[in-house]
Design a protein around this motif. Sequence first.
Motif, PDB file in Angstrom:
ATOM      1  N   PRO A 175       0.817  -1.204   0.000  1.00  0.00           N
ATOM      2  CA  PRO A 175       0.000   0.000   0.000  1.00  0.00           C
ATOM      3  C   PRO A 175       0.850   1.252   0.000  1.00  0.00           C
ATOM      4  CG  PRO A 175      -0.768  -1.585   1.636  1.00  0.00           C
ATOM      5  CD  PRO A 175       0.546  -2.071   1.125  1.00  0.00           C
TER       6      PRO A 175
ATOM      7  N   SER B 126       2.060   5.225   0.856  1.00  0.00           N
ATOM      8  CA  SER B 126       2.263   5.952   2.094  1.00  0.00           C
ATOM      9  C   SER B 126       1.034   6.774   2.426  1.00  0.00           C
ATOM     10  CB  SER B 126       3.482   6.875   1.971  1.00  0.00           C
ATOM     11  OG  SER B 126       4.658   6.126   1.764  1.00  0.00           O
ATOM     12  N   VAL B 127       0.859   7.067   3.723  1.00  0.00           N
ATOM     13  CA  VAL B 127      -0.240   7.887   4.191  1.00  0.00           C
ATOM     14  C   VAL B 127       0.181   9.350   4.135  1.00  0.00           C
ATOM     15  CG1 VAL B 127      -1.695   8.448   6.172  1.00  0.00           C
ATOM     16  CG2 VAL B 127      -1.127   6.056   5.686  1.00  0.00           C
TER      17      VAL B 127
ATOM     18  N   SER C 240      -3.965  13.632   5.260  1.00  0.00           N
ATOM     19  CA  SER C 240      -5.140  12.767   5.165  1.00  0.00           C
ATOM     20  C   SER C 240      -5.579  12.285   6.544  1.00  0.00           C
ATOM     21  CB  SER C 240      -4.829  11.554   4.281  1.00  0.00           C
ATOM     22  OG  SER C 240      -3.830  10.746   4.873  1.00  0.00           O
TER      23      SER C 240
ATOM     24  N   VAL D 275      -6.236   9.421   9.046  1.00  0.00           N
ATOM     25  CA  VAL D 275      -5.633   8.098   9.211  1.00  0.00           C
ATOM     26  C   VAL D 275      -6.586   7.210   9.998  1.00  0.00           C
ATOM     27  CG1 VAL D 275      -3.725   6.788  10.201  1.00  0.00           C
ATOM     28  CG2 VAL D 275      -3.289   8.997   9.127  1.00  0.00           C
ATOM     29  N   ARG D 276      -6.957   6.086   9.417  1.00  0.00           N
ATOM     30  CA  ARG D 276      -7.776   5.096  10.103  1.00  0.00           C
ATOM     31  C   ARG D 276      -6.870   3.944  10.538  1.00  0.00           C
ATOM     32  NH1 ARG D 276     -10.676   6.710   5.687  1.00  0.00           N
ATOM     33  NH2 ARG D 276      -9.990   4.882   4.489  1.00  0.00           N
TER      34      ARG D 276
ATOM     35  N   ARG E 298     -12.251   0.027   6.895  1.00  0.00           N
ATOM     36  CA  ARG E 298     -11.353   0.434   5.800  1.00  0.00           C
ATOM     37  C   ARG E 298     -10.085   1.134   6.314  1.00  0.00           C
ATOM     38  NH1 ARG E 298     -13.225   4.294   3.034  1.00  0.00           N
ATOM     39  NH2 ARG E 298     -14.905   4.891   4.445  1.00  0.00           N
TER      40      ARG E 298
ATOM     41  N   GLN F  65      -6.233   2.366   6.897  1.00  0.00           N
ATOM     42  CA  GLN F  65      -4.962   2.479   6.189  1.00  0.00           C
ATOM     43  C   GLN F  65      -3.860   1.712   6.927  1.00  0.00           C
ATOM     44  OE1 GLN F  65      -6.743   5.345   6.923  1.00  0.00           O
ATOM     45  NE2 GLN F  65      -6.679   6.786   5.215  1.00  0.00           N
TER      46      GLN F  65
ATOM     47  N   GLY G 261      -6.122  -2.513   1.126  1.00  0.00           N
ATOM     48  CA  GLY G 261      -5.333  -1.289   1.141  1.00  0.00           C
ATOM     49  C   GLY G 261      -4.678  -0.950   2.455  1.00  0.00           C
ATOM     50  N   SER G 262      -4.649  -1.879   3.401  1.00  0.00           N
ATOM     51  CA  SER G 262      -4.057  -1.609   4.715  1.00  0.00           C
ATOM     52  C   SER G 262      -2.567  -1.916   4.722  1.00  0.00           C
ATOM     53  CB  SER G 262      -4.729  -2.456   5.800  1.00  0.00           C
ATOM     54  OG  SER G 262      -6.105  -2.195   5.885  1.00  0.00           O
TER      55      SER G 262
ATOM     56  N   LEU H 279       4.770   6.843   7.170  1.00  0.00           N
ATOM     57  CA  LEU H 279       3.432   6.528   7.650  1.00  0.00           C
ATOM     58  C   LEU H 279       3.101   7.169   8.994  1.00  0.00           C
ATOM     59  CD1 LEU H 279       3.545   2.740   6.727  1.00  0.00           C
ATOM     60  CD2 LEU H 279       2.273   4.519   5.517  1.00  0.00           C
TER      61      LEU H 279
END
Length: 286
Positions: A3, A5-6, A10, A12-13, A78, A80, A116-117, A206
Amino acid sequence: MRPASVSPSSVVRFVVLGDSLSEGVGDRVGEGWRGWAALLAEGLRPGGEGLAFTNLAVSGAQSRDVAETQLPAALALRPQLASVVVGVNDTLRRTFAIGPFARRLDRVCAELTAAGSVLLTACLPDPGRMLGLPAPLARPLARRQRAVNAVVHALSTRYGAVHLHLADPAWTADRSLWSADRLHPGERGHRALAVAFHRLLRDRGLAHGTPPSPDPEQPAPTRADALLWLATAGTAWVVRRCGDLLPQLLLLAAAEVRHSAAGSRARLDARAEHALTRALAATMRE
């Protein structure tokens, strides 16, 4: 597929799956547990804002609980980032078999990654060693935990997980990291876990917030605390295990003694290694 990078901007979950280690046992705050995952979550985003944190971990959970109950709940969120740390409770059951464990953990990792995690994983210390059990009792548990860790290592590599080596001596030898029960980190240990995971996540782009503080707010447990735990909660823990694991563990210990006396203990290691090889090969075919 690894996946992306965060982004620092955004939301973040972050969802946590697993057992008591991830639930936070050993790091009490008020009437509940906090733990490394909550400490880490605060450092994922600047100021801790824009974060959706859900901890699904439950004390006593095994890989079956993670795969059948926690995984569907996690996928619905869902995430990340998804932490999957499990396995010790599997090794402490008479029904333990490395093949089913490997299949269940592979399914959890595969489905989260496909959604997508980014995965967070960890290998874990041998419970027999941590509890200081006599060698004939400790060796069968050590053999099981080595197999679990080998599966975790293999799947972490396959799915590009952010992996922490908690079975290394740097973690297991420092008693100040562990709570009075010797199985769960204390506050200092949970903070050390959070700091280590934050460093790994930051290196992957991340984590963008301030790292968790490594300094505990509560004193480390004393030897008296450990003795008190053994006399109270520890007794209840042993009683719960006696009905399930202990009869089999005594049989395994007897086998250890026989093979040690005969100089054939390597056969037990070879059997465990063969079962591990078959388990890993089966996950590769799926």
